[in-house]
Design an enzyme around this catalytic site. Structure first.
Site, PDB file in Angstrom:
ATOM      1  N   ALA A  13       0.813  -1.223   0.000  1.00 47.35           N
ATOM      2  CA  ALA A  13       0.000   0.000   0.000  1.00 47.35           C
ATOM      3  C   ALA A  13       0.843   1.268   0.000  1.00 47.35           C
ATOM      4  O   ALA A  13       0.311   2.365  -0.049  1.00 47.35           O
ATOM      5  CB  ALA A  13      -0.943   0.005   1.201  1.00 47.35           C
ATOM      6  N   ARG A  18       9.957   7.841  -0.002  1.00 46.14           N
ATOM      7  CA  ARG A  18      11.376   8.162  -0.123  1.00 46.14           C
ATOM      8  C   ARG A  18      11.829   8.204  -1.585  1.00 46.14           C
ATOM      9  O   ARG A  18      12.957   8.507  -1.893  1.00 46.14           O
ATOM     10  CB  ARG A  18      12.192   7.147   0.699  1.00 46.14           C
ATOM     11  CG  ARG A  18      12.092   7.420   2.191  1.00 46.14           C
ATOM     12  CD  ARG A  18      12.492   6.241   3.049  1.00 46.14           C
ATOM     13  NE  ARG A  18      11.403   5.264   3.192  1.00 46.14           N
ATOM     14  CZ  ARG A  18      11.428   4.231   4.027  1.00 46.14           C
ATOM     15  NH1 ARG A  18      12.508   4.015   4.775  1.00 46.14           N
ATOM     16  NH2 ARG A  18      10.409   3.407   4.110  1.00 46.14           N
ATOM     17  N   GLY A  82       0.672   1.976   8.902  1.00 46.74           N
ATOM     18  CA  GLY A  82       1.803   1.131   9.285  1.00 46.74           C
ATOM     19  C   GLY A  82       1.645  -0.308   8.837  1.00 46.74           C
ATOM     20  O   GLY A  82       0.555  -0.746   8.469  1.00 46.74           O
ATOM     21  N   THR A  83       2.771  -1.029   8.892  1.00 41.73           N
ATOM     22  CA  THR A  83       2.763  -2.415   8.378  1.00 41.73           C
ATOM     23  C   THR A  83       1.860  -3.330   9.220  1.00 41.73           C
ATOM     24  O   THR A  83       1.218  -4.243   8.689  1.00 41.73           O
ATOM     25  CB  THR A  83       4.189  -2.992   8.337  1.00 41.73           C
ATOM     26  OG1 THR A  83       4.858  -2.697   9.574  1.00 41.73           O
ATOM     27  CG2 THR A  83       5.001  -2.395   7.200  1.00 41.73           C
ATOM     28  N   ASP A 106       8.051  -4.407  -1.425  1.00 39.80           N
ATOM     29  CA  ASP A 106       9.234  -3.716  -1.936  1.00 39.80           C
ATOM     30  C   ASP A 106      10.507  -4.554  -1.826  1.00 39.80           C
ATOM     31  O   ASP A 106      11.605  -4.031  -1.977  1.00 39.80           O
ATOM     32  CB  ASP A 106       9.399  -2.342  -1.267  1.00 39.80           C
ATOM     33  CG  ASP A 106       9.639  -2.413   0.233  1.00 39.80           C
ATOM     34  OD1 ASP A 106       9.691  -3.528   0.784  1.00 39.80           O
ATOM     35  OD2 ASP A 106       9.776  -1.338   0.862  1.00 39.80           O
ATOM     36  N   GLY A 139      15.106  -2.471  10.339  1.00 39.78           N
ATOM     37  CA  GLY A 139      14.803  -2.824  11.728  1.00 39.78           C
ATOM     38  C   GLY A 139      15.879  -3.771  12.268  1.00 39.78           C
ATOM     39  O   GLY A 139      16.332  -4.672  11.570  1.00 39.78           O
ATOM     40  N   TYR A 366      12.641   2.087 -46.404  1.00 46.35           N
ATOM     41  CA  TYR A 366      11.510   1.745 -45.539  1.00 46.35           C
ATOM     42  C   TYR A 366      10.696   0.659 -46.238  1.00 46.35           C
ATOM     43  O   TYR A 366      10.176   0.861 -47.344  1.00 46.35           O
ATOM     44  CB  TYR A 366      10.609   2.961 -45.259  1.00 46.35           C
ATOM     45  CG  TYR A 366       9.336   2.528 -44.572  1.00 46.35           C
ATOM     46  CD1 TYR A 366       9.389   1.916 -43.319  1.00 46.35           C
ATOM     47  CD2 TYR A 366       8.088   2.656 -45.176  1.00 46.35           C
ATOM     48  CE1 TYR A 366       8.248   1.455 -42.682  1.00 46.35           C
ATOM     49  CE2 TYR A 366       6.933   2.201 -44.547  1.00 46.35           C
ATOM     50  CZ  TYR A 366       7.031   1.603 -43.299  1.00 46.35           C
ATOM     51  OH  TYR A 366       5.902   1.139 -42.681  1.00 46.35           O
ATOM     52  N   ALA A 380      19.204   1.773 -52.355  1.00 46.00           N
ATOM     53  CA  ALA A 380      19.221   2.810 -51.319  1.00 46.00           C
ATOM     54  C   ALA A 380      18.087   3.802 -51.550  1.00 46.00           C
ATOM     55  O   ALA A 380      17.790   4.158 -52.684  1.00 46.00           O
ATOM     56  CB  ALA A 380      20.549   3.546 -51.345  1.00 46.00           C
ATOM     57  N   SER A 405      17.914   2.575 -56.937  1.00 48.92           N
ATOM     58  CA  SER A 405      17.911   3.498 -55.798  1.00 48.92           C
ATOM     59  C   SER A 405      16.770   4.504 -55.883  1.00 48.92           C
ATOM     60  O   SER A 405      16.323   4.882 -56.956  1.00 48.92           O
ATOM     61  CB  SER A 405      19.226   4.272 -55.769  1.00 48.92           C
ATOM     62  OG  SER A 405      20.269   3.353 -55.577  1.00 48.92           O
TER      63      SER A 405
HETATM   64  C1  UD1 Z   1      10.242  -2.460   7.041  1.00 52.24           C
HETATM   65  C2  UD1 Z   1      10.353  -3.051   8.448  1.00 52.24           C
HETATM   66  C3  UD1 Z   1      11.825  -3.098   8.843  1.00 52.24           C
HETATM   67  C4  UD1 Z   1      12.594  -3.913   7.841  1.00 52.24           C
HETATM   68  C5  UD1 Z   1      12.392  -3.358   6.413  1.00 52.24           C
HETATM   69  C6  UD1 Z   1      12.988  -4.336   5.423  1.00 52.24           C
HETATM   70  C7  UD1 Z   1       8.320  -2.484   9.662  1.00 52.24           C
HETATM   71  C8  UD1 Z   1       7.703  -1.573  10.660  1.00 52.24           C
HETATM   72  N1  UD1 Z   1       9.600  -2.253   9.367  1.00 52.24           N
HETATM   73  O1  UD1 Z   1      10.723  -1.111   7.131  1.00 52.24           O
HETATM   74  O2  UD1 Z   1      11.953  -3.681  10.129  1.00 52.24           O
HETATM   75  O3  UD1 Z   1      13.965  -3.908   8.182  1.00 52.24           O
HETATM   76  O4  UD1 Z   1      11.016  -3.232   6.136  1.00 52.24           O
HETATM   77  O5  UD1 Z   1      12.928  -3.822   4.127  1.00 52.24           O
HETATM   78  O6  UD1 Z   1       7.667  -3.385   9.205  1.00 52.24           O
HETATM   79  N2  UD1 Z   1       3.115  -0.829   3.782  1.00 52.24           N
HETATM   80  C9  UD1 Z   1       1.745  -0.918   3.662  1.00 52.24           C
HETATM   81  N3  UD1 Z   1       0.963  -0.186   4.501  1.00 52.24           N
HETATM   82  C10 UD1 Z   1       1.471   0.608   5.449  1.00 52.24           C
HETATM   83  C11 UD1 Z   1       2.890   0.699   5.572  1.00 52.24           C
HETATM   84  C12 UD1 Z   1       3.685  -0.041   4.723  1.00 52.24           C
HETATM   85  O7  UD1 Z   1       1.230  -1.639   2.819  1.00 52.24           O
HETATM   86  O8  UD1 Z   1       0.685   1.238   6.174  1.00 52.24           O
HETATM   87  C13 UD1 Z   1       3.955  -1.609   2.872  1.00 52.24           C
HETATM   88  C14 UD1 Z   1       4.819  -0.750   1.988  1.00 52.24           C
HETATM   89  O9  UD1 Z   1       4.170  -0.526   0.769  1.00 52.24           O
HETATM   90  C15 UD1 Z   1       6.071  -1.583   1.786  1.00 52.24           C
HETATM   91  C16 UD1 Z   1       6.121  -2.448   3.008  1.00 52.24           C
HETATM   92  O10 UD1 Z   1       4.847  -2.391   3.625  1.00 52.24           O
HETATM   93  O11 UD1 Z   1       5.965  -2.407   0.647  1.00 52.24           O
HETATM   94  C17 UD1 Z   1       7.182  -1.995   3.990  1.00 52.24           C
HETATM   95  O12 UD1 Z   1       6.948  -0.660   4.375  1.00 52.24           O
HETATM   96  P1  UD1 Z   1       8.122   0.388   4.446  1.00 52.24           P
HETATM   97  O13 UD1 Z   1       7.537   1.700   4.849  1.00 52.24           O
HETATM   98  O14 UD1 Z   1       8.934   0.341   3.240  1.00 52.24           O
HETATM   99  O15 UD1 Z   1       8.937  -0.208   5.683  1.00 52.24           O
HETATM  100  P2  UD1 Z   1      10.468  -0.011   5.993  1.00 52.24           P
HETATM  101  O16 UD1 Z   1      10.665   1.310   6.614  1.00 52.24           O
HETATM  102  O17 UD1 Z   1      11.264  -0.327   4.821  1.00 52.24           O
HETATM  103 CA    CA Z   2      10.838  -0.846   2.744  1.00 45.56          CA
END
Ligand code: UD1
Ligand code: CA
Length: 459
Positions: A13, A18, A82-83, A106, A139, A366, A380, A405
């Site tokens: 998502a 970055r 967040g994840t 990713d 992490g 052509y 040509a 040609s």
């Molecule tokens: C994350 C990990 C980190 C790890 C790194 C490895 C967490 C909190 N951190 O950090 O420990 O070392 O990946 O690459 O998990 N995403 C969503 N919804 C959200 C947030 C993120 O779908 O609300 C998806 C993003 O699209 C991405 C993935 O989750 O594909 C990871 O998110 P990202 O923000 O890239 O995490 P990192 O900071 O890389």
């Molecule tokens: Ca990432």
């Protein structure tokens, strides 16, 4: 064999903040394809019971690109919290008796072998980790004195001592669904990011006495996550280096592996030489003895035995048979079929045309919508005028025709076998076999011709 007990949840998502991009990050390209395509290909081999794909902003782009994907349950994460929050959105769809593998969209290059090793950990929660030289913004893996995993701490929340830890979280995990759902409900957002971090489930699970294990992979490239274009570019080079090494091991002479790009698949024979800056895209077949000069792009094409593609040629969706010579600076567009020993020279464009054995178009031409026989010479500057502004028309040139040609062949038109077209002709009617067709104004001589001269300025 599909595994009924394994489901996969991919987190995709993110917008790639970055990268300052307005496109979803998983649509950025590695080796010519979206990051997500690489992951889905790998999962095609693993065959999980279901793939839950968490998407957010830009979801329409992702869904359109992967509309054909089987087995996908699209899950919308409308607020990107967040994840941990992302997994929680999908959790209601997980079957209670399954194990779920969580993957980050990713990190595109994870292999089936590594995923299998992760799934085979005997535990309630398994984390895929790796040692890296520079832990950057990943992490950190926290272990107790016995080496058991106790927590993952994000870089932004890490203490000075934790920051030096080189074992990092790849982001891939495997968990028992029934327990995972409980851990997810305990997450909070009291951290520097103010997000619900999936990584916090490690401390929650360990604290609850659940069995937490880690599989540390030696394959750094496989688990590299992409947050920036710098990281994407360096993963691209590593990935291309691996492609080049695989081909070299099969016996392909790649002159400089750091200047070779494969954006698809190639089937290659023996004694092939590929010079610098060549890009192969889609599905490409190179037969024994093929030579490809510098700066060529070859896409979805077959190149026959001992054919030479000279520098700076672009070939797309074409069949080139054995012993041909193409380029330098040639362009073969979709639907081109060059039979054996055809020669296409510089600044020649061919589209949706067949050239028979031994035929030649050596310079500046052509050829579009044309069927050309064997041993034909195209001079040509020859052009098939195939377009009247509304429709395309065909040109037929039979065996042993000699086109002088700078001829314009206005289609639809047929040039009969063995005929000759005089240089500079505009051919608008069919030409019978074995004749000379001249379609140009006769040369006139005007004697005593005075060139205009500048008048002398009058005083
Ligand atoms: C994350 C990990 C980190 C790890 C790194 C490895 C967490 C909190 N951190 O950090 O420990 O070392 O990946 O690459 O998990 N995403 C969503 N919804 C959200 C947030 C993120 O779908 O609300 C998806 C993003 O699209 C991405 C993935 O989750 O594909 C990871 O998110 P990202 O923000 O890239 O995490 P990192 O900071 O890389
Ligand atoms: Ca990432």
């Amino acid at each position: 064999m599909p595994d009924k007990n394994i489901e996969v949840c991919i987190l995709a998502a993110g917008l790639g903040t970055r990268m300052h991009s307005s496109r979803p990050k998983v649509m950025q390209r590695l080796a010519g394809r979206p990051l997500l395509a690489h992951l889905l290909d790998t999962l095609d081999v693993l065959e999980p019971a279901k793939i839950h794909l968490v998407i957010g902003e830009g979801s329409d782009l992702i869904q359109a690109a992967f509309a054909e994907s089987k087995n996908v349950n699209w899950v919308m994460q409308t607020e990107r919290l967040g994840t941990g929050h992302a997994v929680a959105q999908a959790a209601e769809y997980f079957s209670a008796t399954s194990k779920v593998i969580i993957l980050l969209g990713d990190a595109p290059l994870i292999s089936v072998e590594t995923l299998t090793a992760l799934v085979q950990l005997d535990c309630d929660l398994g984390v895929l980790t790796v040692d890296v030289d520079d832990p950057g913004d990943y992490g950190r893996i926290i272990r107790d004195a016995q080496g058991n995993l106790t927590a993952i701490v994000e870089e932004r929340d890490a203490s000075v001592e934790q920051k030096v830890i080189r074992e990092i979280n790849t982001g891939s995990m495997v968990a028992k669904v029934s327990l995972l759902k409980q851990w997810l409900t305990s997450l909070d957002n009291k951290n520097d990011q103010k997000e619900y971090l999936l990584t916090d489930i490690v401390a929650i699970a360990a604290g609850a006495g659940c069995r937490v294990a880690a599989y540390k992979t030696p394959e750094v490239m496989e688990v590299t996550g992409i947050n920036t274009f710098e990281q994407l570019a360096s993963l691209e080079r590593e990935h291309q280096g691996r492609n080049a090494r695989n081909l070299m091991r099969q016996g392909v002479h790649i002159v400089d592996p750091s200047r070779f790009d494969l954006r698809g698949e190639v089937v290659a024979g023996k004694d092939i030489v590929i010079d610098i800056n060549v890009i192969l895209e889609g599905k490409v077949e190179l037969a024994d003895g093929v030579t490809i000069g510098a700066n060529c792009i070859i896409k979805d094409s077959k190149i026959g035995e001992n054919t030479v593609i000279k520098p700076n040629s672009v070939i797309d969706d074409a069949i080139v048979e054995a012993d041909c010579s193409v380029g330098p600076f040639a362009r073969l567009r979709p639907g081109t079929h060059l039979k054996k020993a055809v020669a296409i020279g510089n600044f020649v464009e061919v589209k949706k045309s067949t050239l028979g054995e031994g035929s030649k178009a050596s310079h500046l031409a052509y050829l579009g919508d044309a069927t050309i026989g064997t041993s034909v010479n195209i001079g040509a500057g020859t052009i098939t005028c195939n377009y009247d502004g509304v429709s395309k028309h065909e040109t037929h040139i039979e065996d042993n025709v000699f086109v002088g040609s700078n001829a314009s062949l206005v289609a639809p038109v047929t040039i009969g076998e063995g005929s000759t077209i005089a240089a500079g002709s505009t051919i608008t009617r069919d030409v019978e076999c074995h004749v000379l067709a001249v379609g140009r104004g006769r040369q006139k001589i005007i004697s005593h011709w005075q060139r205009p001269s500048a008048k002398r300025s009058e005083k």
